[in-house]
Design an enzyme around this catalytic site. Structure first.
Site, PDB file in Angstrom:
ATOM      1  N   ASP A  34       0.820  -1.224   0.000  1.00 28.04           N
ATOM      2  CA  ASP A  34       0.000   0.000   0.000  1.00 28.04           C
ATOM      3  C   ASP A  34       0.852   1.273   0.000  1.00 28.04           C
ATOM      4  OD1 ASP A  34       1.083   0.026   2.497  1.00 28.04           O
ATOM      5  OD2 ASP A  34      -0.809   0.293   3.570  1.00 28.04           O
ATOM      6  N   ARG A  93       9.876  27.197   0.625  1.00 27.53           N
ATOM      7  CA  ARG A  93       9.226  28.401   0.082  1.00 27.53           C
ATOM      8  C   ARG A  93       7.963  28.755   0.866  1.00 27.53           C
ATOM      9  NH1 ARG A  93       9.447  26.682  -6.151  1.00 27.53           N
ATOM     10  NH2 ARG A  93       9.375  24.641  -5.154  1.00 27.53           N
ATOM     11  N   LYS A 190      10.455  42.599 -11.480  1.00 27.16           N
ATOM     12  CA  LYS A 190       9.244  42.136 -12.139  1.00 27.16           C
ATOM     13  C   LYS A 190       8.071  42.922 -11.560  1.00 27.16           C
ATOM     14  CE  LYS A 190       8.593  37.886 -11.102  1.00 27.16           C
ATOM     15  NZ  LYS A 190       8.577  36.442 -10.920  1.00 27.16           N
ATOM     16  N   THR A 224      10.765  32.028 -13.862  1.00 24.57           N
ATOM     17  CA  THR A 224      11.519  33.200 -13.376  1.00 24.57           C
ATOM     18  C   THR A 224      12.797  33.352 -14.191  1.00 24.57           C
ATOM     19  OG1 THR A 224      10.692  32.736 -11.161  1.00 24.57           O
ATOM     20  CG2 THR A 224      12.600  34.197 -11.305  1.00 24.57           C
TER      21      THR A 224
HETATM   22  C1  R5P Z   1      11.639  32.379  -5.518  1.00 21.97           C
HETATM   23  O1  R5P Z   1      11.601  33.168  -4.590  1.00 21.97           O
HETATM   24  C2  R5P Z   1      12.799  31.491  -5.764  1.00 21.97           C
HETATM   25  O2  R5P Z   1      14.006  32.088  -5.363  1.00 21.97           O
HETATM   26  C3  R5P Z   1      12.879  31.098  -7.236  1.00 21.97           C
HETATM   27  O3  R5P Z   1      13.084  32.272  -7.996  1.00 21.97           O
HETATM   28  C4  R5P Z   1      11.610  30.421  -7.685  1.00 21.97           C
HETATM   29  O4  R5P Z   1      11.264  29.382  -6.804  1.00 21.97           O
HETATM   30  C5  R5P Z   1      11.804  29.863  -9.082  1.00 21.97           C
HETATM   31  O5  R5P Z   1      10.620  29.253  -9.469  1.00 21.97           O
HETATM   32  P1  R5P Z   1      10.243  29.070 -11.003  1.00 21.97           P
HETATM   33  O6  R5P Z   1      11.420  28.395 -11.676  1.00 21.97           O
HETATM   34  O7  R5P Z   1       9.015  28.203 -10.960  1.00 21.97           O
HETATM   35  O8  R5P Z   1       9.960  30.421 -11.579  1.00 21.97           O
END
Ligand code: R5P
Length: 310
Positions: A34, A93, A190, A224
């Protein structure tokens, strides 16, 4: 001292043992039908200084549960001290409440690890340094910066390099590398000017003709990173390379990176590279094994770990 590993990153655990000139401890981590996790430590650990290497990477919850059960097994086998070595700390995070009625899961995970019986934690490039305070046991947060900066020096003419943070939140991390390399720093800001409008990427700093090095702790979807790379090239950068500690690379992230204009994405082995990562033409993996191995050695010898970064 004995080093054991769960299933998340055996390659790194073996490389760490290689550095320490030790055999990897014998333990099996199996599943019942399981999918319950069952752990068996197959050698005596009574009175030993035990290190359990396990990244809480994808599948995050399975790997976290493996870590908790391994720690419990070590405690019940009378290990003298148990250090959870978590090269990539998943859930980091979720370190604050982003809105009402939401959890702080990083704190919950820290509680679980402590309650399972860990005496210490050793991790690397925590998403936010203050997560160390979520643990009421000694926690060492190592930095990949010395490894990354060594690699940059081997591959780049520093006179033309500009270190770039892909968002405002990452400035402290990027500044640490820029300082080590004695390079300039730029920031990608951003911003969504009005609700419903798409985000605008403003580059703070003149990147014209520069070889830009994007620095971050995590690449997950790659959004990002690829958006920042796009913005830098639009602003006149000659090339964009990324140095990112934890290659989470979920879903279509590898495809996104390979089809982007990134010259190269350099990640570390805190998360075991998939075959897709290994065969990607513009992704390179560098090892943290000697850094983590040395930190384990110093912990065991009761020597300073922070002096690794002097
Ligand atoms: C955000 O604060 C982290 O430092 C990274 O920039 C983020 O987790 C990157 O995530 P992704 O690749 O999904 O944009």
């Amino acid at each position: 001292m004995k080093v054991f590993a769960g299933n998340s990153n055996r390659l790194l655990a073996e490389a760490i043992c290689n550095y320490l000139n030790l055999p990897l401890g014998k333990a099996t981590v199996r599943r019942f039908a399981d999918q319950e996790i069952f752990v068996e430590i197959q050698e005596n650990v009574r009175g030993e200084d035990v290190f359990v290497v396990q990244s809480t990477s994808f599948p995050t919850n399975d790997h976290l549960m493996e870590l908790l059960i391994m720690i419990d097994a070590m405690r019940r086998s009378s290990a003298r001290r148990i250090t959870a070595v978590i090269p990539y700390f998943g859930y980091a995070r979720q370190d604050r409440k982003p809105g009402p009625r939401t959890p702080i899961s990083a704190k919950l995970v820290a509680n679980l690890i402590t309650e399972a019986g860990a005496d210490r934690v050793l991790t690397l490039d925590l998403h936010a340094g203050q997560i160390q305070g979520f643990f009421d046991i000694p926690t060492d947060n190592l930095y990949a910066v010395p490894i990354l900066s060594r690699d940059v020096k081997e591959h780049y003419n520093l006179e033309n390099v500009m270190v770039v943070s892909p968002d405002v939140g990452g400035v402290v991390r990027a500044r640490a590398l820029a300082k080590r390399l004695d390079c300039q720093l730029a920031i990608v800001d951003k911003r969504r000017e009005r609700a419903g409008e798409s985000e605008v990427m403003n580059v703070i700093g003149d990147v014209t003709g520069k070889d830009c090095l994007l620095i971050d702790d995590i690449v997950d979807s790659g959004g990002t990173l690829c958006n920042a790379a796009e913005a830098l090239l639009k602003n006149g950068a000659t090339s964009v390379t990324a140095y990112i500690t934890h290659g989470v690379l979920s879903g279509g992230a590898v495809a996104r990176v390979t089809s982007s204009k990134l010259k190269e994405l350099v990640i570390t082995d805190t998360i075991q590279p998939t075959t897709a990562v290994q065969s990607a033409h513009n992704i390179r993996v560098i090892s943290t094994s000697s850094l983590i191995g040395e930190a384990i050695n110093r912990t065991s010898q009761e020597e300073s770990v922070s002096s690794l970064f002097d």
